[in-house]
Design an enzyme around this catalytic site. Structure first.
Site, PDB file in Angstrom:
ATOM      1  CG  ASP A 475      -1.443   0.993   1.358  1.00 45.22           C
ATOM      2  OD1 ASP A 475      -2.254   1.901   0.540  1.00 45.22           O
ATOM      3  OD2 ASP A 475      -1.844   1.849   2.752  1.00 45.22           O
ATOM      4  CG  ASP A 691      -1.028   2.095   7.309  1.00 48.53           C
ATOM      5  OD1 ASP A 691      -1.347   2.926   5.711  1.00 48.53           O
ATOM      6  OD2 ASP A 691      -0.869   3.009   7.279  1.00 48.53           O
ATOM      7  CG  ASP A 695      -4.200  -1.422   3.144  1.00 50.84           C
ATOM      8  OD1 ASP A 695      -4.262  -1.455   2.353  1.00 50.84           O
ATOM      9  OD2 ASP A 695      -3.208  -0.456   3.776  1.00 50.84           O
TER      10      ASP A 695
END
Length: 796
Positions: A475, A691, A695
């Site tokens: 990410d 994080d 996610d």
């Protein structure tokens, strides 16, 4: 007249709990202290227990089955290598004393999980083991001195009465070995027999007993039944080698366990708390203190932390400044500076000077306790394939007994005098101790090595999957970039529009005034502005009047000289100045926070206008992480919900030669799941690093999930590994360590299998004496543990 208690099948090997012990264990406060995890949305609790008396994988199965019989217990995992149990239970139905009593009834000891207590218990066990080894070694040497003459001269050269006297001496000297040194082997076998099970001590105990009984019979004139040979020398040598190997193995396993356990003993037992009468004094350093147990602290208590002491809670420094060692929490070995007003975390060490702090989060709410919970989970975690292997230990050992019995019968026809000798060798050499230690010792050593580098393993299963990962998705926001925006440019209009990178001296008075006003707001951009100015040299406090914050707009205040200052969004700060907006639109389009003054008449002062440009800042280790992962032949890809232009720019910034590909930009959680599923359908082993809350689904879907410790709690709950301190280089380090761990597991399994497969035929053919079989068994177990310790040399 009193009678001596006798050992019976119903008598426990460990004494029952006393009434006082039961009352202490059932204290609700102690149960709360034992809780290491609270499953989301459940009334169940997961607690930890320390154990002692375990010597093999079969012991863990025995303890698991004993605890599962306690009402209210839902799930149990026992790890023999770390001697820990992790238990999921219903606190409304289960008492801690019932669990401890069940473990002790099975012949083992248990106590509420505490690293210090566990270390003391293991130290006491090693001391007892060393005493047993010393007695066995001393008696062995005395017997060898006696029997050397028998080996050198033979029965023809030594009178029969003197020969018998030597046998008697061997028998007498072997009694301390049988009655004291062999205690762990007979105790382990007896525990298993009472429960209708077989343990790895069973074949060893049977071999020792058979050798002693046969030699005793031959010594006392039963040669017609037991033959003429006595084996007291082989018996004592065999026991000495076994105990020596077990002692060295326990030392090696202690190093493995300590690497994880050292993380759990950071907090002080007592703290210096400001007494209630002085709690409201303006100068906290002048307050009087009292020493209280850390369990007595409450939120808001003020505490003095001495040099060398750990901070007892998460909180804010009230007075003083110091250097703090946060390596436990971040993996970063360098100390960081902390001043009054800044936050410190429980478990970090005060290195510089005494400071005063106010506790804001205590006990299970602290980051330290969350890390300890993860460490304890790693110490009790057992992969599924390892649990299956433990359950195969029982049938395997029955096969060992059958093979030994068959060899004894066969040698009755070949050479009856060597029948017992061969059977004992077979019993010993086939014991799968090395096989049972091959995997857990390596995996725990890997978890310890990673913990010292700021990586916490939540699932040992993940290490096997991580070793085979070939594609890693990142990410962007909050993972490859910092979690907050930073000031990257300043737009000033004092003498024409000018855009400067960062905070420059040319506009120093402007951005210092902006920081002084921003300090009255908790908006993320305000905090980022204050932090940037503090790093650039700080600012002096300014006496603002009539400060007020308007949601969605910004902060407004009067400077006491008739001017009203605004800090916030461009349209609010510059409202009513359409001409100025048009003139500056191109240069000011990137600025997100503005500062401007208005006269008492409400007119904008153009010279006071200053704008601040914010942008995401990539983590310092982001580029190196991508490069190192690609060097490990792991393809890296961006999977982000951000705008495509920003994702493309990030990929170009982090990889010079296109190593970081774009899997998908502007992706929803559903899009991310689809990308992961597609990669897995193409036989890729996938890891995801994220994080945020968005996610969490993709972390759950991945083969291996890695979360940052600053991320959302939901993301961390789905993660297999957690990276402390945002150190992204921990990701390639985890891949390297996992690969090394699995190589060592394979080496250990190959060595243990080779030892068993090569020595069993030698024992069956009568070419391997019992003492040599014992030496081989001890060295094989020691070898796999020492091999696992090589993981402690993992590179940072």
């Amino acid at each position: 007249m009193t009678s001596t208690p006798t050992l019976s099948p119903t008598r426990p090997l460990v004494p029952d709990l006393t009434a006082a012990q039961v009352a202490g264990l059932d204290d609700p406060a102690l149960m709360a202290h034992c809780v290491v995890d609270v499953p989301l949305g459940s009334s169940l609790r997961r607690i930890g227990l320390g154990l002692s008396g375990m010597y093999c994988a079969a012991c863990s199965i025995t303890i698991e089955e004993a605890i599962l019989r306690v009402p209210g217990v839902r799930e149990v995992q026992v790890q023999a290598a770390s001697q820990r149990a992790r238990i999921l239970l219903d606190p409304a139905r289960t008492r801690l004393s019932e669990i401890v009593a069940a473990v002790q009834k099975a012949g083992y000891r248990a106590w509420p999980d505490a690293a210090a207590r566990a270390g003391n218990e293991r130290l006491m066990e090693r001391r007892k083991l060393l005493w047993r080894l010393s007695v066995a070694a001393f008696c062995m040497m005395q017997i060898m001195m006696v029997t050397t003459m028998q080996y050198v001269s033979g029965p023809e050269a030594i009178p029969k009465d003197l020969w018998n006297l030597m046998n008697w001496a061997g028998w007498v000297l072997s009694l301390p070995v049988m009655l004291f040194s062999c205690g762990p082997f007979f105790a382990g076998a007896w525990r298993a027999a009472r429960q209708g099970r077989i343990a790895m001590d069973t074949p060893v105990a049977l071999g020792i007993a058979a050798t002693f009984i046969t030699s005793t019979g031959a010594t006392f004139g039963g040669q017609a039944i037991f033959g003429h040979e006595v084996y007291f020398d082989s018996l004592t040598m065999f026991v000495t080698f076994l105990l020596g190997g077990r002692w060295m193995e326990s030392r090696a396993r202690e190093k493995v366990t300590q690497s994880l356990e050292s993380l759990c003993v950071q907090l002080p037992e007592a703290v210096d708390r400001v007494i209630q009468a002085d709690a409201d004094l303006g100068d906290v350093s002048a307050s009087r203190t009292e020493s209280v147990p850390i369990s007595s602290l409450q939120n808001g208590d003020k505490v003095r932390v001495a040099v060398g002491q750990a901070f007892p809670a998460d909180g804010q420094i009230l007075s003083g400044q110091t250097d703090v060692d946060e390596s436990l929490l971040t993996g970063e070995s360098r100390a960081v500076r902390r001043r009054a007003g800044q936050m410190v975390v429980a478990g970090s060490i005060n290195l510089g000077s005494p400071v005063w702090m106010a506790g804001e989060r205590l006990g299970p709410d602290t980051r330290y306790q969350q890390i300890v919970s993860l460490v304890q989970q790693a110490m009790t975690e057992k992969p599924g394939w390892m649990r299956q292997a433990d359950r195969m230990a029982g049938p395997f050992l029955w096969g060992v007994l059958a093979l030994a019995a068959g060899s004894a019968i066969a040698w009755q026809f070949i050479d009856p005098s060597r029948s017992i000798w061969v059977a004992v060798s077979v019993l010993v050499v086939t014991c799968p101790c090395a096989l049972s230690l091959a995997a857990p010792s390596a995996l725990l050593a890997a978890a310890g090595a990673m913990a010292r580098q700021g990586l916490l393993v939540r699932r040992l299963d993940a290490l096997e999957a991580l070793a085979h990962v070939d594609r890693i998705y990142f990410d962007k926001t909050g993972t490859l970039t910092e979690g907050e925006l930073r000031v990257v440019g300043v737009v000033s209009t004092g003498s024409g529009v000018a855009v400067s990178p960062g905070l420059t001296n040319a506009s120093k008075s402007g951005w210092q005034r902006a920081a002084a006003l921003a300090s009255h707001s908790q908006h993320p951009l305000s905090r980022s502005l204050v932090k940037a100015v503090q790093e650039a040299g700080g600012f002096e406090g300014q006496a603002w009047l009539d400060v007020r914050e308007l949601a969605g707009k910004g902060v407004e205040a009067n400077d006491g000289q008739g001017a009203t200052w605004r800090l916030g969004s461009r349209h609010w700060v510059l409202e009513g100045s359409d001409h100025a907006l048009d003139a500056w639109s191109e240069a000011l389009s990137e600025a997100r926070v503005w500062l401007a003054a208005r006269t008492a008449a409400g007119e904008l002062d153009p010279a006071s206008v200053i704008g601040f440009v914010f942008d995401e800042v990539f983590r310092a280790q982001a580029r190196a992480t991508i490069a190192r992962l690609n060097a490990l032949h792991c393809q890296t890809a961006l999977l982000s919900g951000d705008q495509e232009s920003r994702v493309v720019a990030a990929a170009q910034h982090l990889s010079d030669r296109g190593e970081l590909v774009i899997a998908k930009a502007h992706a929803t959680p559903e899009d991310k799941l689809q990308v992961i599923a597609q990669a897995q359908s193409q036989s890729h082993r996938v890891a995801v690093v994220g994080d945020g809350i968005n996610d969490a689904p993709v972390l759950a879907k991945a083969d291996v999930s890695i979360a940052l410790d600053q991320g959302a709690a939901l993301a961390q709950s789905q993660a297999d590994l957690i990276v402390l301190g945002g150190r992204l280089l921990g990701v390639p380090l985890a891949v390297e360590t996992a690969r090394r761990a699995m190589r060592i597991v394979k080496q250990n399994l190959a060595w243990a299998a080779l030892y068993n497969l090569s020595c069993i035929p030698l024992a069956l053919m009568g070419l391997l004496p019992p003492w040599l079989a014992g030496l081989g068994m001890a060295l094989s177990s020691l070898g796999v543990v020492l091999n696992a310790l090589r993981l402690g040399a993992s590179r940072s």
